[in-house]
Motif scaffolding. Sequence first.
Motif, PDB file in Angstrom:
ATOM      1  N   TYR A 381       0.834  -1.203   0.000  1.00  0.00           N
ATOM      2  CA  TYR A 381       0.000   0.000   0.000  1.00  0.00           C
ATOM      3  C   TYR A 381       0.871   1.256   0.000  1.00  0.00           C
ATOM      4  O   TYR A 381       0.553   2.242  -0.666  1.00  0.00           O
ATOM      5  CB  TYR A 381      -0.940   0.018   1.203  1.00  0.00           C
ATOM      6  N   THR A 468      -7.575  -2.313   0.940  1.00  0.00           N
ATOM      7  CA  THR A 468      -7.383  -1.172   0.053  1.00  0.00           C
ATOM      8  C   THR A 468      -7.823  -1.435  -1.385  1.00  0.00           C
ATOM      9  O   THR A 468      -7.917  -0.491  -2.173  1.00  0.00           O
ATOM     10  CB  THR A 468      -5.899  -0.760   0.038  1.00  0.00           C
ATOM     11  N   ASN A 573     -10.493   7.167  -4.642  1.00  0.00           N
ATOM     12  CA  ASN A 573     -11.396   6.617  -3.642  1.00  0.00           C
ATOM     13  C   ASN A 573     -12.827   6.765  -4.137  1.00  0.00           C
ATOM     14  O   ASN A 573     -13.333   7.879  -4.280  1.00  0.00           O
ATOM     15  CB  ASN A 573     -11.223   7.343  -2.304  1.00  0.00           C
ATOM     16  N   ARG A 591     -14.576   0.429   0.214  1.00  0.00           N
ATOM     17  CA  ARG A 591     -13.375  -0.236   0.716  1.00  0.00           C
ATOM     18  C   ARG A 591     -13.319  -0.098   2.243  1.00  0.00           C
ATOM     19  O   ARG A 591     -13.811   0.879   2.807  1.00  0.00           O
ATOM     20  CB  ARG A 591     -12.120   0.367   0.099  1.00  0.00           C
ATOM     21  N   ILE A 593     -10.738   0.621   4.048  1.00  0.00           N
ATOM     22  CA  ILE A 593      -9.944   1.777   4.465  1.00  0.00           C
ATOM     23  C   ILE A 593     -10.746   3.065   4.377  1.00  0.00           C
ATOM     24  O   ILE A 593     -10.590   3.977   5.195  1.00  0.00           O
ATOM     25  CB  ILE A 593      -8.634   1.867   3.641  1.00  0.00           C
TER      26      ILE A 593
END
Length: 768
Positions: A381, A468, A573, A591, A593
């Motif tokens: 990541y 992620t 995102n 997601r 995250i």
Amino acid sequence: MATGMRTGENLDADEQKNLPQVVPSAEVAEVKRQPAKLPGYSQAAVAQRLGEAPEPPTPGVMYEGSHKRLHETGWHTKRYLKRKTLRVTNLQVEKKARKNTRTMVAVLISACSVLLVILVVLVSLQGFTNAVNQQYQGRVMTLQDILPRDNLKIYDAQGTMIYQTADQGMQTTLPLKKISPNLINAEIAIEDQNFWKNDGYDLTGIIRAAISDITAHGVVAGGSTITQQLVKNTIVGNKDTALRKLQELILAPQITRYYTKQQVMEMYLNTIYYGNMVYGAEEAATKYFGLHDNGKQTAAQQLDIAQAATLAGIPSNPALRNPIAYPKNSYKRTLQVLDQLYVQGYISGKEKTAAIQEIQHPNFIRPTNPPSEKAATYVNYVMSELQTNLHASAADLSRSGLTVKTALDLKLQNYAQNSAKLHVQQMTAHHITNASVVVMDQHTGAVSAIVGNIDPNDPKYGSFNVATQGYRQPGSSFKPYVYATAFQQGTASPGSQVLDAPLTIPMCCGLPSYEPHNYSMTYGGWMTYRKALDNSLNIPAIKIEQTAGIDQSLAVATKMMNISDGNGSKAANVYYGSPNITMVLGALSVRLIDNTQGYATFANGGVRIPYHAVNQITDQQGKIVYKPDTKGTRVLSEAAAFMITNTLSDNPSRNLEFGPCSALYLYTSSTSNCYAGNPGKVIPAAAKTGTSNSFVDNWTMGYTARYTVGVWAGNNDNSQMINVTGVDGAGPIWHDVQLYLNKDKPVQNFAGPPSTVVKSNGDWVLKK
């Protein structure tokens, strides 16, 4: 005298001869001795002068003189022969002269040709020199900036290296003072013994190398100085051509004019190839001898004479002289280096003998590989974050010279990884095969742990980071966003009453009516929204969504999670799915995250701070080139955030669904002790579970005053779990990680109510 009678003066010559000769008297004689006074142009004068000329000889008259022969007999013959011989000689001389003239002309022509060639060569060389200088001048002047960069190095928050790129070789640049003098001396002794005195090239070295090559009938010596090698490795390339060699000779003096000898040596020792994909003294010392920076000395500073001589012998032929693959070749070359060190006075005979004995020790070479990658999922990541933030590819980052300090807590990462793996193994009967965890500091946005997969080495799914990369339906963990929208609007509050009963919602366009149900398929009647949210009831959630509005709720949720519509969006995102009435039940895919980011915004009082794994990036000179944006943005009112936190941390309120000692309750004693009324230390925590349709995705999201933790559990192939809810699947992992984060820390309560809320009928409402 009678008239007409001629005097003697008037008689001509013949007549005067016939006159009687009379002896003159003295007086007369005196008169005759006087010359006649005649004009020079008169005939008489002319006649007188004619008389003075000598008379011509009488023919046949013999004159006085010798009548002997002037030359001896045969003289004329000799003269003839001599003249003939002289003529031949003259012809030969003339021929030779002509030949000499032609030779001289040829010599002159040749000399002129040679001079012309020399002139052309000099002009060409000057032109070539100018061209080379023009082509590479910029690189010479900026050599320190264009040197090969170190490989990328990534560290955790405590300064432990967790990863370094190795695909393009490993290199760690050091100042010259942090490299052992033994290595400096060894490199000079074997590669360029006149380094400190020459101008970047060494004619004696070139001649010596040429003689060695001729003697050996092959290339056995290069003759390149250290400066030339630096030029080759950094500016002109390493093609084995005469043109490249000439470029070296031209540019090497330029290097010595722009840089000190110390700078040249530092650049050389930090970039020279030592074989086995290691560049520079520091990485070579680690690779071959297992030396490491111990905090006091770098690995390169710790090199002794034997180790330095071994390393100095490698660069001339890294493929065949590296001590791991070819120890005999390395040993032979090391002896040559030690000989030169001794001959040139760098070491004593005793030191040379000791070094040879050390080299012969069986454990002298200790091949050392770089430490294994730690927290592979987290590192992956970080790499993606670097590529996004720096707009660079993975290949660009490999030798970027960057040092990356991350927010990773390696101990926490390992604990969360093991905890997730343990609980998944305990739930195999319920068909759970994987879990994912994200830990975030809501005050800074720092992501201190990412568990993307319980088994990163799994050949099928190990490389997939669910946290992620996986878009999953959040189930009831989405409900707080809708509740917060209504609380912010003032259209509802935690204490507002709602009827939990069967509900039928007409649909437009001929579609059948929508009839939602609670998970338990039972209904609780009238209750507060606080109780409805804490027990994750669906009917009240649908009703408050209708009150707040679907679009308005979606706007709040996307701002808090910092996501946007993924249907055609290019944002990093995003969410997937069509917002509709089922959105409050978790119909959109997000997601882990991003969902954790949303809950961290609740925890931070409605202020969203962008999450990040990278805390700081520095270049090779230690200059900071990147720091994340930790400036917060208010995306939810403080009052709404307080009401959500106050509701989700109300453990007694959720007893109906979860019981008093569920995994959402952060008690430190055992479960049995908790049910017995002895929960131990209790850490205030706000938490919410979620389970998607058909038991595909299982969530537990929550936070304390310190950290926000999001957990997902399920299967990589989206297959259904068996009889699992959020509190059973993801809940225990969330519980363990939060306890680990807060152990040995004093209990910290959530912030008190803001001035914008007041108590009304026993619960919080917006102040009017």
